[in-house]
Design an enzyme around this catalytic site. Structure first.
Site, short mmCIF file in Angstrom:
data_model
loop_
_atom_site.label_atom_id
_atom_site.label_comp_id
_atom_site.label_asym_id
_atom_site.label_seq_id
_atom_site.Cartn_x
_atom_site.Cartn_y
_atom_site.Cartn_z
N ARG A 37 0.82 -1.21 0.00
CA ARG A 37 0.00 0.00 0.00
C ARG A 37 0.86 1.27 0.00
NH1 ARG A 37 -5.09 -1.69 3.92
NH2 ARG A 37 -6.42 -2.30 2.18
N LYS A 202 -14.31 -12.41 6.63
CA LYS A 202 -15.41 -11.48 6.94
C LYS A 202 -16.67 -11.89 6.20
CE LYS A 202 -12.06 -7.78 7.03
NZ LYS A 202 -11.59 -6.78 6.06
N GLY A 360 -7.16 -6.63 1.31
CA GLY A 360 -5.87 -6.42 1.96
C GLY A 360 -5.13 -7.72 2.17
N GLY A 384 -12.60 -3.81 1.11
CA GLY A 384 -13.96 -3.31 1.31
C GLY A 384 -14.37 -2.34 0.22
#
Ligand code: ADP
Ligand code: MG
Length: 403
Positions: A37, A202, A360, A384
């Site tokens: 990132r 998730k 990620g 997300g």
């Protein structure tokens, strides 16, 4: 969306440019385990410094609770940014306080300062518009121009992502421009077969995107933690695997809709199980057992897809023209549960399709497992954010750059 190229054409020499980056990197203590990132925002920062701007970089890191917390300092990310730029960057130990003001005041043209974690201030993530606006106004005092380049945060209506972009003249950085261009290829005029691979932990975050993908994709392959809620919905016992019981009706509805629409919906046929979650620190051998996905023992949890599923998924990816992958197939952080994720990554590498990796942990997995990033069409920095884009939602950080 106005991009940084337009800003550069106007000239930025001597201007203070606030770059909202996403330096939310995984860290093990003070060591950054994946700097993807940070590298992703370099083109924007270099273009600005090269044009003589005074660059103020800000980001969040993790989820501190609206007050300073040394466990989430951006200090280490800032020094890695300096290494990657090949020049020292100033670091301010606060965000809107005296350190930030003096760091920015001390910048010469072409120099960079990094502010401390934006989320050390309650105003950054506040749901109260006035509280966010107040924090954004104090950030605005540090700069003349805003460049949004923190793609991983554009789905958040946060002060530095949304409110600040509307206070200052604002432009999209190269990372955001690239990410949006790629996501457009997955939504408008997608090349078929379009195969989507979903995994990770998730579960509830990711079920939402299936709703939308059932209208777009030709094939959906499920792995990781969310597979078990689907297996349970189909009437199989899943032992102590990750399970969201309350999502079972939703899963059933998706399975029925997939069938009606002719979308191929593929679940694991075999899985690696164990009574214990592996030790990710010592990486001590986990000695998993291989079982059919319909025969998970009551006291065991599924932690990776098995060899038959790996083969099956590779074959389902082989003829794809477009692939979107989000979420590891298993607990890849432990070598005994990394094979499923590796197999999917390898299938993407071998495929001539336009391949996009989002998330990620998925992006980090690809790099940590030793794959060459260039072998993929695109590795997104936002999990997300890319999922919400694919769901068709309006992303506040992009909307603010449109106005
Ligand atoms: P991403 O960041 O790519 O969107 P997630 O954050 O949703 O992915 O999930 C990544 C995590 O999911 C990894 O830490 C991995 O260990 C975990 N995971 C994958 N499969 C399982 C599983 N079967 N049970 C528990 N955790 C899992
Ligand atoms: Mg993650």
């Amino acid at each position: 969306m106005k991009t940084i190229d337009e800003l550069l054409r106007q000239g930025v020499e001597g201007k203070r440019v606030f770059v909202r980056a996403d330096l939310n990197v995984p860290q093990d203590g003070t060591t950054i385990t994946d700097d993807g990132r940070i590298r992703a925002v370099l083109p924007t920062i270099k273009a600005l410094t090269g044009a003589g701007a005074k660059v103020v970089v800000a980001s969040h890191l993790g989820r501190p609770k609206g007050e300073p917390d040394p466990a989430f300092t951006l200090r280490f990310a800032a020094s890695r940014l300096g290494e990657l730029l090949g020049r020292p960057v100033a670091f301010a130990g606060d965000t809107i306080g005296s350190e930030a003001h003096s760091a920015v005041a001390g910048l010469d043209n072409g120099q960079v300062a990094v502010l401390e974690n934006l989320r050390f201030n309650a105003g950054e993530t506040s749901k109260d518009d006035a509280e966010r606006a107040e924090f954004a106004a104090r950030l605005a005092a540090l700069a003349d121009v805003y460049v949004g380049d923190g793609f991983g945060a554009v789905h958040r209506k946060h002060a530095s992502v949304y409110d600040l972009a509307r206070l200052l003249p604002s432009y999209a950085g190269y990372l955001i421009a690239t990410e949006v261009g790629v996501l457009r290829k997955l939504t408008d005029d997608v090349k078929r077969p379009y195969v989507v691979v979903l995994g990770g932990a998730k579960v509830s975050d990711k079920l939402g995107v299936i709703d939308h993908l059932l209208e777009k994709a030709d094939r959906i392959l499920i792995g990781g933690g969310m597979a078990y809620t689907f297996l349970k919905a189909k009437g199989h016992e899943v032992g102590i695997s990750l399970l969201q019981e309350d999502q079972i009706p939703v899963c059933l509805e998706y399975l029925a809709r997939a069938e009606k629409k002719g979308v191929e919906f593929v679940l694991p046929v075999d899985v690696l199980v164990s009574a214990d979650f592996p030790d990710l620190k010592t990486k001590a051998p986990a000695n998993p057992t291989l079982v059919a996905s319909t025969a998970i023992p009551a006291d065991q949890e599924g932690l990776d897809i098995g060899p038959q599923t790996r083969k099956l998924y590779a074959s389902k990816l082989a003829d794809a023209a477009t692939v979107f992958w989000n979420g590891p197939m298993g607990v890849f952080e432990h070598p005994d549960y990394a094979e499923g994720t590796k197999a999917v990554a390898q299938a993407l590498v071998d495929s001539p399709a336009f391949t996009v990796v989002g998330g990620g942990d998925s992006a980090a997995a690809v790099r940590i497992l030793g794959f060459d990033e260039d072998a993929f069409g695109h590795i997104s920095t936002g999990g997300g954010a890319s999922l919400e884009y694919l769901e068709g939602k309006t992303l506040p950080g992009l909307a603010a750059l449109e106005d």
